[in-house]
Design a protein around this motif. Sequence first.
Motif, PDB file in Angstrom:
ATOM      1  N   ALA A  72       0.823  -1.210   0.000  1.00 53.64           N
ATOM      2  CA  ALA A  72       0.000   0.000   0.000  1.00 53.64           C
ATOM      3  C   ALA A  72       0.854   1.256   0.000  1.00 53.64           C
ATOM      4  CB  ALA A  72      -0.936  -0.006   1.209  1.00 53.64           C
ATOM      5  N   ASN A  73       2.055   1.188   0.592  1.00 52.27           N
ATOM      6  CA  ASN A  73       2.945   2.358   0.579  1.00 52.27           C
ATOM      7  C   ASN A  73       3.382   2.715  -0.834  1.00 52.27           C
ATOM      8  OD1 ASN A  73       3.115   3.088   3.328  1.00 52.27           O
ATOM      9  ND2 ASN A  73       4.472   1.362   3.745  1.00 52.27           N
ATOM     10  N   ASP A  74       3.551   1.694  -1.686  1.00 52.47           N
ATOM     11  CA  ASP A  74       3.952   1.954  -3.067  1.00 52.47           C
ATOM     12  C   ASP A  74       2.782   2.418  -3.925  1.00 52.47           C
ATOM     13  OD1 ASP A  74       6.497   1.134  -2.377  1.00 52.47           O
ATOM     14  OD2 ASP A  74       6.113  -0.957  -2.920  1.00 52.47           O
ATOM     15  N   LEU A  75       1.572   1.961  -3.600  1.00 52.67           N
ATOM     16  CA  LEU A  75       0.402   2.292  -4.410  1.00 52.67           C
ATOM     17  C   LEU A  75      -0.206   3.629  -4.017  1.00 52.67           C
ATOM     18  CD1 LEU A  75      -1.312  -1.214  -4.576  1.00 52.67           C
ATOM     19  CD2 LEU A  75       0.033  -0.088  -6.358  1.00 52.67           C
ATOM     20  N   ILE A  76      -0.321   3.885  -2.722  1.00 54.95           N
ATOM     21  CA  ILE A  76      -0.964   5.121  -2.245  1.00 54.95           C
ATOM     22  C   ILE A  76       0.115   6.183  -2.087  1.00 54.95           C
ATOM     23  CG2 ILE A  76      -2.494   6.137  -0.541  1.00 54.95           C
ATOM     24  CD1 ILE A  76      -3.754   3.923  -2.165  1.00 54.95           C
ATOM     25  N   THR A  77       0.476   6.806  -3.186  1.00 55.08           N
ATOM     26  CA  THR A  77       1.408   7.932  -3.157  1.00 55.08           C
ATOM     27  C   THR A  77       0.639   9.209  -2.797  1.00 55.08           C
ATOM     28  OG1 THR A  77       1.045   8.376  -5.505  1.00 55.08           O
ATOM     29  CG2 THR A  77       2.799   6.806  -4.931  1.00 55.08           C
ATOM     30  N   PRO A  78       1.328  10.312  -2.537  1.00 47.38           N
ATOM     31  CA  PRO A  78       0.597  11.565  -2.286  1.00 47.38           C
ATOM     32  C   PRO A  78      -0.329  11.963  -3.430  1.00 47.38           C
ATOM     33  CG  PRO A  78       2.857  11.784  -1.554  1.00 47.38           C
ATOM     34  CD  PRO A  78       2.758  10.455  -2.225  1.00 47.38           C
ATOM     35  N   TYR A  79       0.060  11.681  -4.684  1.00 44.75           N
ATOM     36  CA  TYR A  79      -0.814  11.987  -5.815  1.00 44.75           C
ATOM     37  C   TYR A  79      -2.081  11.136  -5.759  1.00 44.75           C
ATOM     38  CZ  TYR A  79       3.090  14.486  -7.957  1.00 44.75           C
ATOM     39  OH  TYR A  79       4.088  15.379  -8.211  1.00 44.75           O
ATOM     40  N   THR A  80      -1.912   9.837  -5.498  1.00 43.70           N
ATOM     41  CA  THR A  80      -3.065   8.948  -5.422  1.00 43.70           C
ATOM     42  C   THR A  80      -3.982   9.336  -4.272  1.00 43.70           C
ATOM     43  OG1 THR A  80      -1.649   7.183  -6.265  1.00 43.70           O
ATOM     44  CG2 THR A  80      -3.778   6.537  -5.350  1.00 43.70           C
ATOM     45  N   ALA A  81      -3.398   9.648  -3.125  1.00 42.85           N
ATOM     46  CA  ALA A  81      -4.203  10.044  -1.969  1.00 42.85           C
ATOM     47  C   ALA A  81      -4.967  11.333  -2.244  1.00 42.85           C
ATOM     48  CB  ALA A  81      -3.308  10.217  -0.741  1.00 42.85           C
ATOM     49  N   ALA A  82      -4.329  12.274  -2.940  1.00 41.05           N
ATOM     50  CA  ALA A  82      -5.007  13.531  -3.260  1.00 41.05           C
ATOM     51  C   ALA A  82      -6.170  13.298  -4.216  1.00 41.05           C
ATOM     52  CB  ALA A  82      -4.013  14.513  -3.864  1.00 41.05           C
ATOM     53  N   LEU A  83      -5.971  12.465  -5.240  1.00 40.06           N
ATOM     54  CA  LEU A  83      -7.047  12.191  -6.184  1.00 40.06           C
ATOM     55  C   LEU A  83      -8.195  11.448  -5.522  1.00 40.06           C
ATOM     56  CD1 LEU A  83      -5.147  11.208  -9.449  1.00 40.06           C
ATOM     57  CD2 LEU A  83      -6.417  13.304  -8.973  1.00 40.06           C
ATOM     58  N   LEU A  84      -7.876  10.479  -4.673  1.00 39.91           N
ATOM     59  CA  LEU A  84      -8.931   9.739  -3.988  1.00 39.91           C
ATOM     60  C   LEU A  84      -9.704  10.648  -3.035  1.00 39.91           C
ATOM     61  CD1 LEU A  84      -7.110   6.370  -3.190  1.00 39.91           C
ATOM     62  CD2 LEU A  84      -8.955   6.738  -4.831  1.00 39.91           C
ATOM     63  N   GLY A  85      -8.977  11.434  -2.247  1.00 41.23           N
ATOM     64  CA  GLY A  85      -9.650  12.294  -1.280  1.00 41.23           C
ATOM     65  C   GLY A  85     -10.502  13.361  -1.921  1.00 41.23           C
ATOM     66  N   LEU A  86      -9.957  14.032  -2.941  1.00 43.77           N
ATOM     67  CA  LEU A  86     -10.698  15.114  -3.589  1.00 43.77           C
ATOM     68  C   LEU A  86     -11.783  14.579  -4.516  1.00 43.77           C
ATOM     69  CD1 LEU A  86      -7.721  17.494  -4.484  1.00 43.77           C
ATOM     70  CD2 LEU A  86      -9.310  17.707  -2.577  1.00 43.77           C
ATOM     71  N   GLY A  87     -11.453  13.555  -5.311  1.00 44.47           N
ATOM     72  CA  GLY A  87     -12.408  13.042  -6.289  1.00 44.47           C
ATOM     73  C   GLY A  87     -13.600  12.353  -5.658  1.00 44.47           C
ATOM     74  N   LEU A  88     -13.361  11.491  -4.676  1.00 43.38           N
ATOM     75  CA  LEU A  88     -14.478  10.786  -4.039  1.00 43.38           C
ATOM     76  C   LEU A  88     -15.364  11.746  -3.254  1.00 43.38           C
ATOM     77  CD1 LEU A  88     -12.688   7.541  -2.789  1.00 43.38           C
ATOM     78  CD2 LEU A  88     -14.039   7.887  -4.868  1.00 43.38           C
ATOM     79  N   ASN A  89     -14.769  12.736  -2.622  1.00 46.09           N
ATOM     80  CA  ASN A  89     -15.571  13.717  -1.892  1.00 46.09           C
ATOM     81  C   ASN A  89     -16.388  14.582  -2.857  1.00 46.09           C
ATOM     82  OD1 ASN A  89     -15.995  15.312   0.809  1.00 46.09           O
ATOM     83  ND2 ASN A  89     -15.454  16.851  -0.693  1.00 46.09           N
ATOM     84  N   GLU A  90     -15.784  14.962  -3.966  1.00 45.70           N
ATOM     85  CA  GLU A  90     -16.508  15.782  -4.942  1.00 45.70           C
ATOM     86  C   GLU A  90     -17.638  15.005  -5.586  1.00 45.70           C
ATOM     87  OE1 GLU A  90     -17.761  18.952  -6.978  1.00 45.70           O
ATOM     88  OE2 GLU A  90     -16.228  18.941  -5.407  1.00 45.70           O
ATOM     89  N   GLY A  91     -17.454  13.688  -5.748  1.00 46.61           N
ATOM     90  CA  GLY A  91     -18.512  12.870  -6.326  1.00 46.61           C
ATOM     91  C   GLY A  91     -19.793  12.918  -5.518  1.00 46.61           C
ATOM     92  N   ALA A  92     -19.668  13.015  -4.189  1.00 45.06           N
ATOM     93  CA  ALA A  92     -20.858  13.081  -3.338  1.00 45.06           C
ATOM     94  C   ALA A  92     -21.631  14.374  -3.574  1.00 45.06           C
ATOM     95  CB  ALA A  92     -20.448  12.956  -1.869  1.00 45.06           C
ATOM     96  N   TYR A  93     -20.926  15.489  -3.750  1.00 48.25           N
ATOM     97  CA  TYR A  93     -21.609  16.768  -3.964  1.00 48.25           C
ATOM     98  C   TYR A  93     -22.149  16.880  -5.390  1.00 48.25           C
ATOM     99  CZ  TYR A  93     -19.824  18.316   0.531  1.00 48.25           C
ATOM    100  OH  TYR A  93     -19.561  18.429   1.868  1.00 48.25           O
ATOM    101  N   MET A  94     -21.393  16.372  -6.363  1.00 47.74           N
ATOM    102  CA  MET A  94     -21.888  16.410  -7.737  1.00 47.74           C
ATOM    103  C   MET A  94     -23.104  15.516  -7.910  1.00 47.74           C
ATOM    104  SD  MET A  94     -20.437  18.550  -9.705  1.00 47.74           S
ATOM    105  CE  MET A  94     -21.246  17.901 -11.157  1.00 47.74           C
ATOM    106  N   ALA A  95     -23.210  14.458  -7.103  1.00 49.21           N
ATOM    107  CA  ALA A  95     -24.378  13.580  -7.198  1.00 49.21           C
ATOM    108  C   ALA A  95     -25.658  14.335  -6.882  1.00 49.21           C
ATOM    109  CB  ALA A  95     -24.214  12.397  -6.243  1.00 49.21           C
TER     110      ALA A  95
END
Length: 319
Positions: A165-188
């Motif tokens: 998980a340390n290799d997969l969840i980089t800061p870029y991945t964490a930023a996209l997951l955190g921002l994208g998944l949260n934005e999906g709830a509001y766009m819904a």
Amino acid sequence: METIDIHAREKNKAVFESASTFRPEDGIPDHELEVLSGRKWGRWLAAVIMAVLAVWLGWGVVTNPNFQWDVVFQYLTAHVVLSGLGLTLWLTCAAMAIGIVLGTLLAVMRTSSNPFLSVPAQLYLWFFRGTPVLVQLIFWFNLAILIPQISIAIPFGPVLFHGSANDLITPYTAALLGLGLNEGAYMAEIVRAGILSIDPGQQEAARALGMTPARILRRIVLPQAIRIIVPPAGNETIGMLKTTSLVSVIALSDLLYSVESVSSRTFQTIPLLVVACIWYLVVTSVLSLLQSRIERHLCLTRRARKAGSWMRVFGGIVR
């Protein structure tokens, strides 16, 4: 009694005719009559007060030596600042793309009559709208503590992927997951509001013609709902641009993190924060202009369609 009523009616008629001073027979057409309004002294007073305040504030900002405008102009186009700005723009576009796709899917699930689709969508919205986006970013960044190894396998079959998980969840991945998944709830909720704004009779008529639900959504509902979706979606995009500044807590070198890294070395905090504010204002202004142009285009397109439909109706009547 009848005589009194006749005299009263004649008197009222005379008063009404005398009040109509400008008539076509007097030589002045109705369309040339000018309506004069009274002088709005309050408007001029408010304009003068606001102009004085604007000049006073602007002069104070320009002449204050603590802003260090020479440092501001020095770092405004620095490579480290422009690199952080580019990452901020990339995060904004990527997170909004994830949010729009995910939000559309969740909105369709939420409006479905199938509880196995609507209930999971409601739970998703409840969780991601109920927790702060900063907490979500930190959670995704530290996911390796909870799940050290990530595996993808076929049930009772071979393992397709296995990694740390340390290799997969980089800061870029964490930023996209955190921002994208949260934005999906509001766009819904935004997309759902657009879907619900369409007259249900149109969907009933389309079903009567034998159209499938997916075709109804794609050809009838979403093209009309886009006018309702675009204004709040534009506001969400501008909000996402500023929300990306939160990724600085997970050491991702966006615009804010870049200016903070420079200010930590030079101890010039205020001028570098001014640099960040200037770039945020520039990009926000461009996004606002694009949003207004898109809204105007959609409005003109709708008017043209209405005009075309009326012309077809009148053309059919004439023929």
